[in-house]
Scaffold this motif. Structure first.
Motif, mmCIF file in Angstrom:
data_model
loop_
_atom_site.group_PDB
_atom_site.id
_atom_site.type_symbol
_atom_site.label_atom_id
_atom_site.label_comp_id
_atom_site.label_asym_id
_atom_site.label_seq_id
_atom_site.Cartn_x
_atom_site.Cartn_y
_atom_site.Cartn_z
ATOM 1 N N THR A 145 79.894 40.242 31.957
ATOM 2 C CA THR A 145 78.945 40.726 30.949
ATOM 3 C C THR A 145 77.836 41.502 31.635
ATOM 4 O O THR A 145 78.087 42.407 32.396
ATOM 5 N N SER A 146 76.597 41.189 31.329
ATOM 6 C CA SER A 146 75.492 41.977 31.861
ATOM 7 C C SER A 146 75.424 41.863 33.379
ATOM 8 O O SER A 146 75.828 40.865 33.962
ATOM 9 N N GLN A 147 74.882 42.908 34.004
ATOM 10 C CA GLN A 147 74.788 42.969 35.452
ATOM 11 C C GLN A 147 73.354 42.683 35.881
ATOM 12 O O GLN A 147 72.447 43.474 35.611
ATOM 13 N N PRO A 148 73.083 41.585 36.555
ATOM 14 C CA PRO A 148 71.720 41.291 36.993
ATOM 15 C C PRO A 148 71.326 42.195 38.158
ATOM 16 O O PRO A 148 72.172 42.703 38.899
ATOM 17 N N GLY A 149 70.017 42.390 38.296
ATOM 18 C CA GLY A 149 69.523 43.108 39.453
ATOM 19 C C GLY A 149 69.647 44.610 39.386
ATOM 20 O O GLY A 149 69.557 45.281 40.414
ATOM 21 N N ILE A 150 69.829 45.167 38.206
ATOM 22 C CA ILE A 150 69.899 46.622 38.054
ATOM 23 C C ILE A 150 68.541 47.124 37.567
ATOM 24 O O ILE A 150 68.018 46.655 36.558
ATOM 25 N N ASP A 151 67.985 48.083 38.294
ATOM 26 C CA ASP A 151 66.718 48.681 37.891
ATOM 27 C C ASP A 151 66.920 49.955 37.075
ATOM 28 O O ASP A 151 66.136 50.238 36.163
ATOM 29 N N VAL A 152 67.947 50.739 37.415
ATOM 30 C CA VAL A 152 68.178 52.038 36.790
ATOM 31 C C VAL A 152 69.674 52.256 36.652
ATOM 32 O O VAL A 152 70.444 51.911 37.565
ATOM 33 N N VAL A 153 70.083 52.833 35.525
ATOM 34 C CA VAL A 153 71.475 53.246 35.353
ATOM 35 C C VAL A 153 71.529 54.769 35.457
ATOM 36 O O VAL A 153 70.817 55.470 34.735
ATOM 37 N N VAL A 154 72.338 55.248 36.386
ATOM 38 C CA VAL A 154 72.447 56.674 36.690
ATOM 39 C C VAL A 154 73.799 57.166 36.196
ATOM 40 O O VAL A 154 74.827 56.543 36.487
ATOM 41 N N ALA A 187 67.946 51.409 25.770
ATOM 42 C CA ALA A 187 67.050 50.413 25.194
ATOM 43 C C ALA A 187 66.820 49.245 26.141
ATOM 44 O O ALA A 187 65.878 48.467 25.959
ATOM 45 N N ARG A 188 67.680 49.134 27.160
ATOM 46 C CA ARG A 188 67.578 48.029 28.115
ATOM 47 C C ARG A 188 67.159 48.484 29.516
ATOM 48 O O ARG A 188 66.450 47.766 30.216
ATOM 49 N N PHE A 189 67.627 49.666 29.921
ATOM 50 C CA PHE A 189 67.384 50.156 31.274
ATOM 51 C C PHE A 189 66.856 51.589 31.238
ATOM 52 O O PHE A 189 67.168 52.343 30.308
ATOM 53 N N PRO A 190 66.105 52.000 32.266
ATOM 54 C CA PRO A 190 65.875 53.434 32.438
ATOM 55 C C PRO A 190 67.210 54.127 32.678
ATOM 56 O O PRO A 190 68.051 53.628 33.439
ATOM 57 N N ARG A 192 78.829 45.559 27.783
ATOM 58 C CA ARG A 192 78.826 44.667 28.938
ATOM 59 C C ARG A 192 77.486 44.700 29.671
ATOM 60 O O ARG A 192 77.017 43.655 30.169
ATOM 61 N N LEU A 193 76.840 45.827 29.712
ATOM 62 C CA LEU A 193 75.566 45.914 30.393
ATOM 63 C C LEU A 193 74.425 45.282 29.606
ATOM 64 O O LEU A 193 73.449 44.827 30.210
ATOM 65 N N THR A 194 74.539 45.273 28.302
ATOM 66 C CA THR A 194 73.427 44.791 27.479
ATOM 67 C C THR A 194 73.668 43.400 26.893
ATOM 68 O O THR A 194 72.823 42.886 26.164
ATOM 69 N N ALA A 195 74.815 42.813 27.202
ATOM 70 C CA ALA A 195 75.101 41.461 26.708
ATOM 71 C C ALA A 195 74.112 40.484 27.313
ATOM 72 O O ALA A 195 73.700 40.607 28.475
ATOM 73 N N THR A 196 73.699 39.503 26.539
ATOM 74 C CA THR A 196 72.751 38.515 27.058
ATOM 75 C C THR A 196 73.384 37.143 27.069
ATOM 76 O O THR A 196 74.425 36.914 26.468
#
Length: 230
Positions: free
Chosen positions: A2-11, A117-120, A226-230
């Motif tokens: 599911t969501s990926q911890p430790g991500i600051d920015v999605v490029v 809405a979740r990441f830069p 998957r990136l925004t699942a909590t």
């Protein structure tokens, strides 16, 4: 996963990943060169792509000074027109402009909005700065920031292009997730220590047997979930 911890920015890669580049070029060719059939249009799209790729490789190999994607696109348009037996400058300009009128894939806008809405979210593209403005506007892609390889005076997969994203984020590379439909692009990001996510697209470069990326998805919608699942 599911969501990926430790991500600051999605490029995100843009050409091919977020927009249908061959489809847009093909529409432009059929409009500018009426009367050609789909088979011939497909051949001319392939010629365009080969021309651009060859010239990018020339830049990367140091055999040609840097030229932006706008210049390379105009050269490709001129070659396509010449191959079709047309030399009118208006036709060449119209063809070149088509390379910047690219439709988004059906899930690109909504999935980008969900991830944003979740990441830069940052676009990182081989397209020039002016081309990126037009491509993003036409496709309705809303970025927090968009970075062009033009600022590195090179093309992906040169390391200097990925360094633009890393420096912009002011984070360690492993806190950036690079999203692309091209395995060669993800390999370049991976070599710089970035995390990677492959998204399947009809025009992409699929992973090979030896590739191992952090995430793989059949669509950008799936990746967004998957990136925004909590």
């Amino acid at each position: 996963m599911t969501s990926q911890p430790g991500i600051d920015v999605v490029v995100f890669d843009i050409l091919g990943t977020m927009v249908d580049e061959p489809g847009g070029i093909g529409r432009g060719i059929r409009t500018a060169l009426p009367g050609i059939d789909d088979t011939r249009a497909g051949e001319l799209v392939a010629l365009w792509n080969r021309q651009v790729e060859e010239q990018q490789h020339q830049v990367l190999a140091g055999r040609r000074p840097y030229a932006s994607s706008t210049v390379l696109g105009f050269e490709a348009a001129a070659r396509v027109a010449a191959e079709a037996g047309v030399d009118h400058p208006d036709v060449v300009r119209d063809l070149a402009a088509a390379g910047q009128r690219l439709d988004p894939w059906p899930d690109s806008v909504r999935a980008l909005d969900r991830i944003a809405a979740r990441f830069p979210v940052v676009g990182l593209s081989n397209a020039s700065r002016t081309a990126l403005t037009r491509i993003s506007a036409h496709a309705g892609l809303r970025w927090h920031q968009v970075l062009s390889a033009e600022d590195a005076r090179s093309y992906k997969p040169h390391a200097d292009v990925y360094r633009l994203a890393i420096a912009n984020a002011d984070s360690s590379p492993d806190r950036l997730l690079m999203v692309a439909a091209h395995a060669w692009d993800l390999r370049g990001a991976q070599a710089m220590g970035m995390r990677t996510a492959y998204v399947e697209r009809p025009v992409g470069d699929p992973p090979g047997a030896t590739d191992s990326f952090d995430l793989a998805a059949t669509s950008l919608d799936e990746l967004a979930i998957r990136l925004t699942a909590t």
